[in-house]
Motif scaffolding. Structure first.
Motif, short mmCIF file in Angstrom:
data_model
loop_
_atom_site.label_atom_id
_atom_site.label_comp_id
_atom_site.label_asym_id
_atom_site.label_seq_id
_atom_site.Cartn_x
_atom_site.Cartn_y
_atom_site.Cartn_z
N ASP A 63 -13.23 -4.31 2.76
CA ASP A 63 -12.39 -4.98 3.71
C ASP A 63 -13.13 -6.63 3.71
O ASP A 63 -12.73 -7.54 4.17
CB ASP A 63 -12.55 -4.55 5.42
CG ASP A 63 -14.16 -4.24 5.30
OD1 ASP A 63 -15.04 -4.36 4.33
OD2 ASP A 63 -14.19 -3.98 6.46
N ALA A 64 -13.53 -7.03 2.34
CA ALA A 64 -13.57 -8.56 2.28
C ALA A 64 -12.50 -9.35 1.92
O ALA A 64 -11.48 -8.99 1.47
CB ALA A 64 -15.10 -9.09 1.38
N SER A 65 -12.98 -10.58 2.78
CA SER A 65 -11.95 -11.85 2.89
C SER A 65 -12.38 -12.14 1.10
O SER A 65 -10.71 -13.38 1.10
CB SER A 65 -11.89 -12.61 3.82
OG SER A 65 -12.98 -12.90 3.76
N ALA A 96 -4.89 -9.01 2.93
CA ALA A 96 -5.62 -7.65 3.39
C ALA A 96 -6.74 -7.06 2.88
O ALA A 96 -6.87 -7.04 1.61
CB ALA A 96 -3.74 -7.29 2.96
N ASP A 97 -6.76 -5.54 3.66
CA ASP A 97 -7.84 -5.30 3.20
C ASP A 97 -7.15 -3.91 1.49
O ASP A 97 -6.22 -3.59 1.49
CB ASP A 97 -9.13 -4.08 4.01
CG ASP A 97 -8.96 -4.67 5.20
OD1 ASP A 97 -9.21 -5.80 4.53
OD2 ASP A 97 -9.36 -4.25 6.24
N TYR A 124 0.94 -1.49 -0.06
CA TYR A 124 0.12 -0.03 -0.25
C TYR A 124 0.34 1.53 0.24
O TYR A 124 2.06 1.35 0.80
CB TYR A 124 -0.68 0.03 1.24
CG TYR A 124 -1.81 1.27 1.33
CD1 TYR A 124 -2.34 1.67 0.24
CD2 TYR A 124 -1.34 2.63 2.33
CE1 TYR A 124 -3.18 3.26 0.81
CE2 TYR A 124 -1.25 3.52 2.85
CZ TYR A 124 -2.81 3.59 1.59
OH TYR A 124 -2.86 5.46 2.10
N GLU A 125 0.48 2.44 -0.55
CA GLU A 125 1.67 3.68 -0.89
C GLU A 125 0.33 4.49 -1.10
O GLU A 125 -0.80 4.49 -2.02
CB GLU A 125 2.26 4.04 -2.02
CG GLU A 125 2.99 4.77 -1.56
CD GLU A 125 4.17 5.25 -2.42
OE1 GLU A 125 5.21 6.48 -2.99
OE2 GLU A 125 4.86 3.93 -2.63
N ASP A 126 -0.55 6.22 -0.53
CA ASP A 126 -1.33 6.16 -0.23
C ASP A 126 -1.01 7.25 -1.48
O ASP A 126 0.41 7.83 -2.03
CB ASP A 126 -1.04 7.64 1.26
CG ASP A 126 -2.02 8.77 0.98
OD1 ASP A 126 -3.49 8.13 0.68
OD2 ASP A 126 -1.91 9.41 1.54
#
Length: 835
Positions: free
Chosen positions: A671-673, A659-660, A591-593
């Motif tokens: 956020d579903a798995s 991961a989300d 992740y990166e914003d």
């Protein structure tokens, strides 16, 4: 230089009539006969044993020899210059009479069409391939003659063949009761019924006169039949040879209808054909339906070959609620071999005069088209300003490595396409593309430069919602290169300047180098890949507090593994090979914003089976989705063991998330798995049925578990004579504006051998309204078709419906009158083919 190919004049049928209705075969036979019968005056024809075979036809009746003939002979004549002697055999020795032509009309018609099929009407369809061009005959090609008697008058130089004459030379033939040749003047004359034939053309007349020196002559009461390149037939009271390249006809009748039918024909008092210029001129011409004249023109000029000629094209007529009665009278202008134009005045009863123009060109390196429309004063438009539309297309290759492509469209106002468009694909357009591209292809790499903009024609879009222009866009691609130890590297890079007048704009440079180690075997593959997503921006007009030069460096790891297992099987009694193909695809991107970077060209990818294996869940380069996930998928196929054709394919898969997903364009973090389950089914059902289905199913949802689904079923007979398309489409979309649910039915069904019904019904279940519906009937035979179609459609859900009626009359080999119903059906009914 290749010439442009286009249909030209309304009397297209005549373009199939070569000048040789009598000239070419007659002159060829006569000239060769004169050369080969110019025997020594003192030479005598001594009886010899009969030939091994006689050239006979069951349709050629024997004609008695003249009482003045001293002796009936069966003669085979060959070119004396080639050193081949003439041979003769008496009738008494052979016991046979040579052939003549039966006089009754029924027998003449039978002979005219004997052995020639009529599988099509008019010009030969492209699906049957072209007719091979016959090689020129050699000078020493022999003529075989079957005749009852030969007489030569030494003092006058006249050679007479009588008692029935049958001459054959390669694929050419002349049959007559009597034939005389005057060596002094070069005149050849036949008496009684005469047949002349060469590949693709057969003619029968009462008598013929030809001159070998002036290439002039005539034939009376002619019946002709074309085959091979075109199937057509007709008659003429008199056919005249005017010069080696010009012929004239009187009392001409022409038709492409099979023998025994009289659906339509063209009758002209006079007709002149000029092969050198490729032009024909008819006077007092009448189009007859069932023998009844319906259209008359005192003068008609038309092409007789594939060369392009300036002139009026067939008018089209239609009507609609938007414009009223519409009449289009196009004029074609043949400017140069590589340049032409079509000028099309549109007479719209409720709007006024609209001028349309299409200009086409070809050069050694490129080709293009320019289309323009202009109406100076639209009576139904609120403003008094002129309205117009422009479309440019160009593609070319330069110096072997440079490619150019231009696509440019523009209109005068937002409502132009709705008022003058005739299809949902046109009238529902929201932006018009304006793009020019130059590409260079090197050895293993390519560089592309483009300028791209849009004209927005949707008045409901705000200025901020309009798309960005790219001024310019530069794309560099390095093809995968093996660098050793099985490692493969590649690179793609892109520079863009995004232009906009109302929101943030600026420059972006993005690169994606990658390194992979592909391991491929016959039973599957394993491909690990490492890539790096680099991007940097230089922005203007950013929001308060937002950076003007954001940048990112985001790595991505992929591992793609697949197995292919096979076994012998059976598919409804057909020997088949069944495969089982499990596949795992692991994807990791940290992740990166990226919220500080604008969204220039990114959007959410549609969720379907194919996109389960993409390294980024967004299009474009502005958003790189974070991921820690594995895709599990399974496919199975049934393949024909003999041909390898796919009879069934089943695919299903889903994504397991570790991961989300925090990077989003719109909406909160996901956020579903587990992702929804998606799959595809494609099958060849029975002989003529084929089905396809795709779906997206989310068992975690309590309601609306089906996010997207499609079901398509098609029945198709060979040649598309019977055709049915059934489809159901549903997409929940990201919001209410993107949601749709429709049913689609289209068909072409034969009611009888001469009648088909066609139609389409596109219905929106979301709005409970018909979006587009048309129904029509097409009836006719091989040489003619009539299509009548009524249509009711809406440009968009909130716009009023428009109703139109289209009529087309098609005469094979002559052209089509009225609206382009056939082109419309090919575009709107999947699988429809024009016979």
């Amino acid at each position: 230089m290749t010439a442009l190919d286009r249909r030209r004049i309304s009397a297209r049928a005549f373009s199939l009539l070569p000048w040789v209705l009598i000239g070419a075969p007659g002159l060829l036979f006569a000239q060769t006969l004169a050369q080969e019968l110019a025997l020594e005056q003192t030479r005598s024809l001594a009886p010899v044993p009969p030939p091994a075979s006689q050239l006979r036809s069951s349709l050629l009746e024997p004609a008695p020899a003249s009482a003045s003939d001293t002796q009936a002979r069966d003669t085979q004549v060959r070119n004396p210059e080639a050193g081949v002697q003439a041979e003769a055999a008496t009738t008494a020795e052979t016991g046979q009479q040579p052939a003549g032509i039966a006089q009754p009309t029924a027998d003449r018609d039978t002979l005219l069409h004997d052995g020639l099929d009529w599988a099509f009407c008019g010009p030969r369809p492209a699906r049957l391939g072209s007719v091979p061009v016959a090689a020129p005959l050699a000078a020493d090609t022999p003529i075989d003659i079957n005749t009852g008697a030969v007489a030569y008058q030494q003092d006058t130089g006249i050679l007479t063949l009588s008692g029935g004459v049958d001459l054959r030379r390669a694929g050419e033939r002349v049959v007559a009761d009597t034939l005389t040749y005057d060596r002094n003047t070069g005149d050849i004359e036949t008496q009684g019924a005469t047949l002349m034939e060469r590949p693709g053309l057969r003619m029968i007349g009462d008598r013929a006169q030809l001159n070998l020196e002036t290439y002039q002559g005539q034939m009376h009461n002619v019946s002709y039949r074309f085959s091979d390149a075109a199937n057509l037939r007709g008659t003429a009271d008199l056919a005249e040879l005017l010069s080696p390249s010009q012929t004239g006809y009187r009392g001409l009748v022409y038709s492409t209808c099979p023998p025994g039918t009289n659906a339509w024909s063209i009758k002209a008092a006079k007709l002149k054909l000029d092969q050198e210029q490729g032009i024909g001129v008819a006077r007092d011409a009448r189009l007859r339906i069932k023998g009844v004249p319906v259209i008359y023109t005192p003068y008609l000029r038309f092409p007789i070959d594939d060369r392009r000629r300036s002139g009026f094209l067939i008018p089209t007529v239609g009507t609609s609620d938007q414009s009223g009665l519409e009449l289009v009278v196009p004029y074609y202008w043949n400017i140069a071999p590589n340049l032409d134009a079509t000028i099309s005045p549109h007479f719209l009863s409720e709007r006024g005069l609209l001028m349309g123009t299409e200009l086409r060109y070809m050069t050694r390196n490129d080709n293009g088209r320019i289309e323009a429309e202009f109406i100076p004063n639209d009576a139904k438009y609120e403003g008094n300003d002129a309205r117009w539309a422009l479309n440019l297309e160009e593609s070319g290759t330069w110096l072997g490595r440079f490619n150019t492509l231009v696509e440019f469209s523009a209109v005068s106002d937002d409502r132009y396409l709705q008022d003058f468009g005739n299809g949902l694909d046109i009238t529902s357009t929201r932006q018009l593309l304006q793009r020019g591209t130059v590409s260079y292809f090197g050895d293993g790499w390519s560089l592309q430069t483009a300028l791209q903009g849009y004209q927005t024609v949707d008045p409901e879009l705000t200025p901020e919602q309009r798309p960005y222009g790219r001024l310019p866009q530069v794309i560099f691609n390095l093809s995968p290169v093996e660098i050793g130890a099985g490692l493969v590297t590649s690179l793609n890079a892109e520079y863009d300047y995004f232009d906009h007048n109302h929101i943030v704009y600026g420059q972006r440079l993005a690169m994606q180098p990658s390194l992979s180690l592909p391991l491929r075997r016959s039973y599957g593959h394993l491909i690990p890949t490492l890539s790096l997503n680099l991007s940097g921006y230089d922005l203007t007009n950013t929001a308060l507090g937002q950076p003007t030069s954001p940048s990112h460096s985001i790595p991505t790891i992929e591992v793609d593994g697949k197995l292919v297992l096979e076994r012998e099987a059976s598919w409804f009694g057909t020997a088949a090979l069944q495969t089982l193909e499990p596949r795992l695809y692991y994807l990791y991107t940290p992740y990166e914003d990226q919220s500080a970077t604008p969204v220039f060209d990114s959007s959410d990818l549609a969720f379907n089976f194919a996109n389960l294996f993409r390294s980024n869940r967004f299009t474009g380069r502005d958003r790189i989705g974070d991921a820690n996930q594995i895709t599990t998928a399974l496919s199975s196929r049934f393949l024909d063991a003999r041909t390898g054709a796919e009879m069934l394919r089943l695919s299903i898969g889903r994504i397991l998330y570790f991961a989300d997903r925090r990077v989003q364009i719109f909406g909160p973090t996901e956020d579903a798995s587990e992702s929804p389950v998606t799959g595809e089914i494609s099958a060849q059902l029975f002989d003529r049925w084929r089905g396809r289905a795709s779906f997206e199913w989310d068992p975690a949802e309590e309601t609306d578990q089906w996010g997207r689904r499609t079901l398509q079923l098609q029945y198709l007979e060979p040649g598309a004579k019977r055709l049915v398309n059934l489809a159901y489409r549903f997409d929940a979309g990201n919001n209410i504006d993107n949601r749709f649910e429709t049913t689609d039915l289209s068909f072409r069904l034969p009611v009888s051998n001469q009648v088909n019904v066609v139609g389409r019904w596109l219905y929106s279940l979301e709005t409970e309204e018909t979006s587009d519906a048309f129904a029509g009937i097409e009836f006719g035979q091989c040489c003619w078709k009539i299509r009548v179609l009524g249509r009711h459609f809406k440009n968009r859900a909130d716009s009023p419906a428009n109703t139109s009626v289209m009529l087309q009359v098609e005469l094979a080999g002559l052209g089509a009158f009225g609206s382009s119903v056939d082109s419309f059906l090919q575009r709107e009914v999947y699988g429809y083919q024009v016979e």
